[in-house]
Design a protein around this motif. Structure first.
Motif, PDB file in Angstrom:
ATOM      1  N   GLY A 280       0.974  -1.153  -0.007  1.00 17.09           N
ATOM      2  CA  GLY A 280      -0.125  -0.105   0.054  1.00 17.09           C
ATOM      3  C   GLY A 280       0.902   1.111   0.092  1.00 17.09           C
ATOM      4  N   ILE A 281       2.073   1.191   0.790  1.00 16.58           N
ATOM      5  CA  ILE A 281       2.775   2.423   0.745  1.00 16.58           C
ATOM      6  C   ILE A 281       3.487   2.259  -0.673  1.00 16.58           C
ATOM      7  CG2 ILE A 281       4.890   3.324   1.722  1.00 16.58           C
ATOM      8  CD1 ILE A 281       4.138   2.287   4.642  1.00 16.58           C
ATOM      9  N   SER A 282       4.072   1.498  -0.985  1.00 11.30           N
ATOM     10  CA  SER A 282       4.603   1.275  -2.288  1.00 11.30           C
ATOM     11  C   SER A 282       3.731   1.842  -3.349  1.00 11.30           C
ATOM     12  CB  SER A 282       5.247  -0.169  -2.625  1.00 11.30           C
ATOM     13  OG  SER A 282       5.791  -0.438  -3.849  1.00 11.30           O
ATOM     14  N   LYS A 283       2.568   1.643  -3.306  1.00 14.74           N
ATOM     15  CA  LYS A 283       1.428   2.049  -4.325  1.00 14.74           C
ATOM     16  C   LYS A 283       1.364   3.639  -3.959  1.00 14.74           C
ATOM     17  CE  LYS A 283      -3.359   1.875  -5.314  1.00 14.74           C
ATOM     18  NZ  LYS A 283      -4.841   1.160  -5.081  1.00 14.74           N
ATOM     19  N   PHE A 284       1.476   4.009  -3.000  1.00 17.62           N
ATOM     20  CA  PHE A 284       1.433   5.406  -2.617  1.00 17.62           C
ATOM     21  C   PHE A 284       2.517   6.204  -3.380  1.00 17.62           C
ATOM     22  CE2 PHE A 284       2.685   9.031  -0.253  1.00 17.62           C
ATOM     23  CZ  PHE A 284       1.662  10.072  -0.226  1.00 17.62           C
ATOM     24  N   LEU A 285       3.568   5.569  -3.126  1.00 18.72           N
ATOM     25  CA  LEU A 285       4.928   6.168  -4.004  1.00 18.72           C
ATOM     26  C   LEU A 285       5.082   6.307  -5.139  1.00 18.72           C
ATOM     27  CD1 LEU A 285       7.525   4.616  -1.233  1.00 18.72           C
ATOM     28  CD2 LEU A 285       6.871   7.000  -1.486  1.00 18.72           C
ATOM     29  N   ALA A 286       4.241   5.184  -5.697  1.00 15.17           N
ATOM     30  CA  ALA A 286       4.142   5.100  -7.166  1.00 15.17           C
ATOM     31  C   ALA A 286       3.200   5.790  -7.891  1.00 15.17           C
ATOM     32  CB  ALA A 286       4.373   3.601  -7.623  1.00 15.17           C
ATOM     33  N   GLY A 287       2.434   6.580  -7.349  1.00 14.87           N
ATOM     34  CA  GLY A 287       1.565   7.396  -7.956  1.00 14.87           C
ATOM     35  C   GLY A 287      -0.002   6.829  -7.970  1.00 14.87           C
ATOM     36  N   ASP A 288      -0.185   5.877  -6.798  1.00 10.41           N
ATOM     37  CA  ASP A 288      -1.328   5.225  -6.969  1.00 10.41           C
ATOM     38  C   ASP A 288      -1.672   4.191  -7.943  1.00 10.41           C
ATOM     39  OD1 ASP A 288      -3.481   4.964  -4.900  1.00 10.41           O
ATOM     40  OD2 ASP A 288      -4.945   5.958  -6.249  1.00 10.41           O
ATOM     41  N   VAL A 289      -0.544   3.622  -8.738  1.00  8.14           N
ATOM     42  CA  VAL A 289      -0.642   2.659  -9.554  1.00  8.14           C
ATOM     43  C   VAL A 289      -0.696   1.330  -8.646  1.00  8.14           C
ATOM     44  CG1 VAL A 289       0.073   1.265 -11.503  1.00  8.14           C
ATOM     45  CG2 VAL A 289       0.248   3.869 -11.385  1.00  8.14           C
ATOM     46  N   PRO A 290      -1.795   0.381  -8.885  1.00 12.38           N
ATOM     47  CA  PRO A 290      -1.335  -1.027  -8.034  1.00 12.38           C
ATOM     48  C   PRO A 290      -0.278  -1.401  -8.361  1.00 12.38           C
ATOM     49  CG  PRO A 290      -3.646  -0.698  -9.224  1.00 12.38           C
ATOM     50  CD  PRO A 290      -2.857   0.314  -9.751  1.00 12.38           C
ATOM     51  N   ARG A 291       0.090  -2.164  -7.146  1.00 13.31           N
ATOM     52  CA  ARG A 291       1.333  -3.290  -7.239  1.00 13.31           C
ATOM     53  C   ARG A 291       0.770  -4.875  -7.479  1.00 13.31           C
ATOM     54  NH1 ARG A 291       4.382   0.354  -8.339  1.00 13.31           N
ATOM     55  NH2 ARG A 291       6.266  -0.942  -7.714  1.00 13.31           N
ATOM     56  N   VAL A 292       1.542  -5.538  -8.256  1.00 13.21           N
ATOM     57  CA  VAL A 292       1.048  -6.913  -8.441  1.00 13.21           C
ATOM     58  C   VAL A 292       0.455  -7.657  -7.277  1.00 13.21           C
ATOM     59  CG1 VAL A 292       1.677  -8.969  -9.445  1.00 13.21           C
ATOM     60  CG2 VAL A 292       2.394  -6.970 -10.526  1.00 13.21           C
ATOM     61  N   GLY A 293       1.211  -7.350  -6.094  1.00  7.27           N
ATOM     62  CA  GLY A 293       0.892  -8.107  -5.008  1.00  7.27           C
ATOM     63  C   GLY A 293      -0.396  -7.705  -4.286  1.00  7.27           C
ATOM     64  N   ASP A 294      -1.085  -6.475  -4.776  1.00  5.76           N
ATOM     65  CA  ASP A 294      -2.487  -6.396  -4.310  1.00  5.76           C
ATOM     66  C   ASP A 294      -3.161  -5.701  -5.302  1.00  5.76           C
ATOM     67  OD1 ASP A 294      -1.374  -3.954  -4.954  1.00  5.76           O
ATOM     68  OD2 ASP A 294      -1.587  -3.048  -2.660  1.00  5.76           O
ATOM     69  N   ALA A 295      -3.043  -6.279  -6.476  1.00  9.32           N
ATOM     70  CA  ALA A 295      -3.925  -5.879  -7.752  1.00  9.32           C
ATOM     71  C   ALA A 295      -5.008  -6.809  -7.912  1.00  9.32           C
ATOM     72  CB  ALA A 295      -3.004  -6.129  -8.971  1.00  9.32           C
ATOM     73  N   ASP A 296      -5.881  -6.528  -8.853  1.00 11.49           N
ATOM     74  CA  ASP A 296      -7.210  -7.279  -8.996  1.00 11.49           C
ATOM     75  C   ASP A 296      -6.737  -8.664  -9.638  1.00 11.49           C
ATOM     76  OD1 ASP A 296      -9.586  -8.431  -9.898  1.00 11.49           O
ATOM     77  OD2 ASP A 296      -9.930  -6.965 -11.361  1.00 11.49           O
ATOM     78  N   PRO A 297      -6.996  -9.781  -8.618  1.00 16.38           N
ATOM     79  CA  PRO A 297      -6.726 -11.212  -9.183  1.00 16.38           C
ATOM     80  C   PRO A 297      -6.956 -11.555 -10.688  1.00 16.38           C
ATOM     81  CG  PRO A 297      -8.349 -11.236  -7.475  1.00 16.38           C
ATOM     82  CD  PRO A 297      -7.968  -9.866  -7.701  1.00 16.38           C
TER      83      PRO A 297
END
Length: 379
Positions: A280-297
């Motif tokens: 969630g923090i990594s997503k915040f740092l990346a401009g709110d683009v989902p990370r694979v580990g918490d993306a839509d399955p």
């Protein structure tokens, strides 16, 4: 700008909480304890290939800085008698007490790749044919060499892996505040991971299982894509399972990386969790683009990978970023899969979900999206 920096610093400080246990425990064991006399103590051999720079600092061997060449080492990790599956009973300070804590003993640093390959080859040949596999583990962001070795040993032990774990340790500084440094270290390490993989194959393992965690998945996928573009993906038939746990990869980048790999060869298990606070923090740092580990399955499954959704699995961590190794049922489930070479066992299938979704795996609240991958290889 100031507000953004303050917010990020505040979030990272929450995750950091306190300084934590020391990393300087390699070879640092309480001299009053006779290892052979500790009843119930078990040992796990761990090999290391690393892009880290060597250091003379006691108890570390390799730092968080980047080395010019690969370094190689071998350790024995002792696991205490009262070890609980999914936990790492780390010493708070050196020396470690192997009666109640993990300890890293008998460190050997090899002078180059040849002695590393020779020693690993002998290790494999000394085992029964069924136990000559290698588990290649690639750690994630904010991970020191000590942490990587302990995690690999714990995962191998708790999963019941009967082969030899080998850690590829890229130059993470082991700090929540060095995200960009770590990210660049991953990119710098791409050729070195390929080199390490080829050296492992020289040792003639029966097969290689690949487990990557967090930012280590970024490195793994870059290497897989590069190998595929060079016509070397699936050439040796040695790599069998590729498990991507909590991938810290921009989901759009992941789609681009997969384009370099033919759909018929996208045989990856992707372990995700919607409540992963680190991502969630990594997503915040990346401009709110989902990370694979918490993306839509379902989005991920449409890319041709098998998604193992751990969102409903309970763990004791406050950030829920290491369920693949922290949750006893999950690490043992992965171990059974690696040992048998078969697909994840399923106990029930819900009637109200799509055909490509399987729920309740081995009585654990896991949902699988997508098809079952076949064995793969990477030269």
């Amino acid at each position: 700008m100031f507000r953004t920096v303050f917010t990020v610093s505040f979030l990272l400080a929450i995750l950091t909480a306190c300084a934590g246990p020391t990393d300087a425990i390699i070879g640092q064991v309480d001299p009053r304890v006779d290892l052979e006399a500790v009843e119930g103590l078990t040992k796990q051999v761990v090999y290391v290939a690393t892009s880290r720079q060597a250091t003379d600092e006691a108890g570390l061997l390799f730092s968080g800085e980047r080395g010019a060449e690969l370094g190689f080492a071998r350790f024995t990790v002792t696991i205490p008698p009262d070890h609980k599956t999914g936990a790492i009973e780390r010493p708070e300070r050196a020396p470690a007490d192997p009666r109640s804590e993990f300890a890293i003993v008998d460190p050997t640093v090899f002078s180059g790749s040849k002695p590393f390959v020779n020693r690993l080859s002998r290790e494999l040949r000394s085992r029964p044919p069924a136990n000559r596999d290698v588990l290649l583990f690639v750690h994630g962001f904010n991970t020191t060499l000590t942490e990587a070795v302990l995690r690999a040993a714990q995962f191998a032990h708790d999963s019941g892996f009967t082969g030899v774990p080998v850690v590829f340790s890229w130059a993470s500084r082991g700090s929540n505040f060095d995200y960009v440094y770590d990210l660049n270290s991953v990119l710098i390490a791409r050729d070195k991971l390929i080199e390490a993989g080829l050296l492992i194959l020289e040792a003639s393992p029966s097969g290689v299982d690949f487990v990557a965690h967090s930012m280590g998945n970024f490195l793994t996928m870059e290497v897989m894509r590069q190998a595929s573009l060079q016509g070397r993906f699936n050439a040796s038939r040695k790599f069998r399972d590729i498990i991507l746990a909590s991938p810290d990869i921009d989901v759009n980048l992941f789609e681009t990386q997969l384009k370099g790999i033919p759909r018929s060869q996208r045989n990856f298990y992707v372990l995700i969790s919607a409540n992963d606070k680190a991502l969630g923090i990594s997503k915040f740092l990346a401009g709110d683009v989902p990370r694979v580990g918490d993306a839509d399955p379902e989005r991920l499954a449409d890319l041709g990978v098998t998604v193992v959704d751990l969102s409903e699995v309970k763990d004791t961590s406050s950030i829920h970023h290491s369920k693949f190794a922290d949750v006893p049922e999950v690490v043992q489930l992965i171990g059974r899969h690696l040992e048998s070479g078969s697909h994840f066992e399923t106990s029930t299938t819900a009637s109200n979900v799509p055909a490509n979704v399987v729920q309740s795996i081995a009585n654990v609240p896991i949902t699988i999206f997508g098809g079952q991958p076949r064995s793969v290889g990477l030269q």
